[in-house]
Design a protein around this motif. Structure first.
Motif, PDB file in Angstrom:
ATOM      1  N   ILE A  25      41.358  27.382  12.821  1.00 44.57           N
ATOM      2  CA  ILE A  25      40.678  27.913  11.637  1.00 44.57           C
ATOM      3  C   ILE A  25      39.378  27.156  11.391  1.00 44.57           C
ATOM      4  O   ILE A  25      38.338  27.756  11.094  1.00 44.57           O
ATOM      5  N   ALA A  26      39.431  25.839  11.528  1.00 44.09           N
ATOM      6  CA  ALA A  26      38.228  25.034  11.306  1.00 44.09           C
ATOM      7  C   ALA A  26      37.119  25.433  12.276  1.00 44.09           C
ATOM      8  O   ALA A  26      35.942  25.510  11.894  1.00 44.09           O
ATOM      9  N   ARG A  27      37.476  25.692  13.543  1.00 37.98           N
ATOM     10  CA  ARG A  27      36.454  26.052  14.534  1.00 37.98           C
ATOM     11  C   ARG A  27      35.824  27.395  14.207  1.00 37.98           C
ATOM     12  O   ARG A  27      34.601  27.572  14.316  1.00 37.98           O
ATOM     13  N   ILE A  28      36.657  28.367  13.819  1.00 37.12           N
ATOM     14  CA  ILE A  28      36.126  29.705  13.524  1.00 37.12           C
ATOM     15  C   ILE A  28      35.240  29.673  12.285  1.00 37.12           C
ATOM     16  O   ILE A  28      34.132  30.226  12.272  1.00 37.12           O
ATOM     17  N   THR A  29      35.724  29.051  11.230  1.00 33.31           N
ATOM     18  CA  THR A  29      34.959  29.047   9.984  1.00 33.31           C
ATOM     19  C   THR A  29      33.684  28.212  10.096  1.00 33.31           C
ATOM     20  O   THR A  29      32.659  28.558   9.491  1.00 33.31           O
ATOM     21  N   SER A  30      33.723  27.150  10.885  1.00 34.38           N
ATOM     22  CA  SER A  30      32.496  26.361  11.070  1.00 34.38           C
ATOM     23  C   SER A  30      31.469  27.161  11.866  1.00 34.38           C
ATOM     24  O   SER A  30      30.258  27.071  11.599  1.00 34.38           O
ATOM     25  N   HIS A  61      40.616  25.479   5.685  1.00 32.93           N
ATOM     26  CA  HIS A  61      39.290  26.073   5.727  1.00 32.93           C
ATOM     27  C   HIS A  61      39.455  27.576   5.912  1.00 32.93           C
ATOM     28  O   HIS A  61      39.998  28.041   6.897  1.00 32.93           O
ATOM     29  N   GLY A  62      38.950  28.373   5.006  1.00 24.39           N
ATOM     30  CA  GLY A  62      39.046  29.821   5.142  1.00 24.39           C
ATOM     31  C   GLY A  62      38.312  30.489   4.011  1.00 24.39           C
ATOM     32  O   GLY A  62      37.785  29.838   3.111  1.00 24.39           O
ATOM     33  N   GLY A  63      38.256  31.822   4.060  1.00 18.59           N
ATOM     34  CA  GLY A  63      37.548  32.565   3.032  1.00 18.59           C
ATOM     35  C   GLY A  63      38.454  32.976   1.904  1.00 18.59           C
ATOM     36  O   GLY A  63      39.581  32.536   1.785  1.00 18.59           O
ATOM     37  N   SER A  64      37.905  33.866   1.079  1.00 18.02           N
ATOM     38  CA  SER A  64      38.692  34.375  -0.031  1.00 18.02           C
ATOM     39  C   SER A  64      39.810  35.252   0.489  1.00 18.02           C
ATOM     40  O   SER A  64      39.774  35.730   1.623  1.00 18.02           O
ATOM     41  N   TRP A  76      52.139  31.922  18.614  1.00 20.08           N
ATOM     42  CA  TRP A  76      50.748  32.370  18.611  1.00 20.08           C
ATOM     43  C   TRP A  76      50.164  32.303  17.212  1.00 20.08           C
ATOM     44  O   TRP A  76      50.875  32.356  16.211  1.00 20.08           O
ATOM     45  N   PHE A  77      48.849  32.211  17.200  1.00 17.16           N
ATOM     46  CA  PHE A  77      48.069  32.234  15.961  1.00 17.16           C
ATOM     47  C   PHE A  77      47.290  33.541  15.915  1.00 17.16           C
ATOM     48  O   PHE A  77      46.732  33.985  16.920  1.00 17.16           O
ATOM     49  N   PHE A  78      47.234  34.160  14.729  1.00 15.90           N
ATOM     50  CA  PHE A  78      46.491  35.409  14.547  1.00 15.90           C
ATOM     51  C   PHE A  78      45.613  35.287  13.308  1.00 15.90           C
ATOM     52  O   PHE A  78      46.014  34.682  12.306  1.00 15.90           O
ATOM     53  N   THR A  79      44.447  35.884  13.367  1.00 13.37           N
ATOM     54  CA  THR A  79      43.596  35.906  12.182  1.00 13.37           C
ATOM     55  C   THR A  79      42.743  37.162  12.148  1.00 13.37           C
ATOM     56  O   THR A  79      42.438  37.762  13.188  1.00 13.37           O
ATOM     57  N   ARG A  80      42.373  37.537  10.940  1.00 14.74           N
ATOM     58  CA  ARG A  80      41.389  38.607  10.696  1.00 14.74           C
ATOM     59  C   ARG A  80      40.391  38.069   9.685  1.00 14.74           C
ATOM     60  O   ARG A  80      40.778  37.665   8.593  1.00 14.74           O
ATOM     61  N   GLN A  81      39.116  38.063  10.065  1.00 13.33           N
ATOM     62  CA  GLN A  81      38.053  37.550   9.209  1.00 13.33           C
ATOM     63  C   GLN A  81      37.032  38.671   8.973  1.00 13.33           C
ATOM     64  O   GLN A  81      36.493  39.225   9.935  1.00 13.33           O
ATOM     65  N   ALA A  82      36.779  38.986   7.713  1.00 15.17           N
ATOM     66  CA  ALA A  82      35.750  39.969   7.370  1.00 15.17           C
ATOM     67  C   ALA A  82      34.527  39.225   6.861  1.00 15.17           C
ATOM     68  O   ALA A  82      34.588  38.512   5.851  1.00 15.17           O
TER      69      ALA A  82
END
Length: 319
Positions: A25-30, A61-64, A76-82
């Motif tokens: 998460i830290a890598r994606i959000t950074s 670290h993440g969005g709203s 596994w890890f999964f994410t969806r970021q808009a």
């Protein structure tokens, strides 16, 4: 493309799945923060395990609208970021090129996709005689509720042509022989008609035909079916009759991806309705149609919005 050219509602949607490890998460959000991107929606689903203070902080670290869930089986890890598109100072192609490097850092098994919510999404519907799901989707598309356009409707019977054409959408009737062994040419015609539109979703809206394995593979991850039972119960034909014979007290509907194994594809959405001993098959059919409409529309919307991640026979749905 400047920020002024972008609608305030437009999003670049990143979906990603990879083996779980600290710091994802830290890598994606950074990465997003480096160019000033604003995350307006974020969902997470990851393997549960003990975390030290540093890792716990990284995962914060993440969005709203952040949500976390645990999956101890897959690892596994999964994410969806808009990401608000107006905050991205370059186009989607460059965003993809830049993120490819991040994905490579996360490992060779990383699966990811970047979508533009402002890009035109296309649907082709396959139907038979029952028109309730078709009618519902036509209405949603006409009202702008469905985030896509219905490019064409293909039926193995002509019954729903007038309903379709009343909405200004072309209807194609493809005759299917009674003998299943002779249906190859008909399916090839359907394939050609569908592929001409290069749709993001091929929806079996009560099509009542079993797609051959080669078509299931060709449309993998795009072919979506509505089955009129709460799968895995009552697979195949006449599920309401099967349910009545078993005296069930709940009936349901299932929206799932189509695979070569009948009614066994990854499930996107389900719902149920209570019945009792006084309900006959006709009551169950009438009541079930209401569930089918809602479940199909909901599952299709989530698919079009990039909210469904498939991993093996299961899905992660960021609804």
């Amino acid at each position: 493309m400047s920020a002024a050219d972008l609608s305030d509602d437009r999003r670049y949607v990143l979906t990603l799945g990879c083996p779980d490890r600290p710091g994802i998460i830290a890598r994606i959000t950074s990465f997003i923060a480096e160019f000033g991107g604003s995350i307006v929606e974020a969902g997470y689903h990851s393997a549960a395990r003990a975390q030290g203070p540093e890792e716990a902080a990284q995962r914060d670290h993440g969005g709203s609208s952040e949500r976390r869930r645990s999956d101890t089986d897959s690892g596994w890890f999964f994410t969806r970021q808009a990401i608000k598109a107006a905050t991205v100072p370059f186009g989607l192609d460059e965003l993809r090129d830049r993120f490819a490097g991040v994905a490579a850092e996360l490992g060779p098994d990383t699966e990811w996709e970047l979508l533009d919510s402002g890009a035109k999404r296309r649907i082709v519907l396959l139907v038979s005689k029952d028109g309730h799901c078709l009618h519902d989707l036509l209405g949603r598309a006409t009202s702008g509720e469905l985030p896509a356009t219905i490019e064409a409707v293909i039926g193995n019977h002509p019954d729903l042509a007038a309903m379709t054409e009343a909405h200004g959408i072309p209807f194609h009737h493809v005759e299917f022989p009674k003998d299943p062994a002779e249906r190859g040419p008909a399916f090839e015609t359907v394939r050609e008609l569908v592929d001409a539109h290069d749709p993001q979703a091929v929806v079996l809206a009560r099509f009542m035909q079993v797609l051959p394995a080669e078509l299931c593979e060709h449309w993998a991850g795009r072919a979506i079916n509505i089955h009129h039972s709460f799968l895995p119960s009552f697979v195949g034909a006449r599920p309401y009759h099967q349910a009545f014979a078993r005296g069930v007290k709940l009936i349901g509907a299932t929206c799932h991806y189509v695979t070569a194994e009948l009614d066994a594809g990854p499930i996107i959405e389900q719902d149920v309705s209570r019945i009792d001993h006084a309900d006959d098959v006709r009551d169950m059919v009438r009541q079930g149609r209401d569930i089918e409409r809602v479940v199909l529309a909901r599952g299709l919307r989530w698919h079009l919005e990039g909210r469904v991640l498939v991993h093996g026979r299961r899905t992660v749905v960021f609804s």
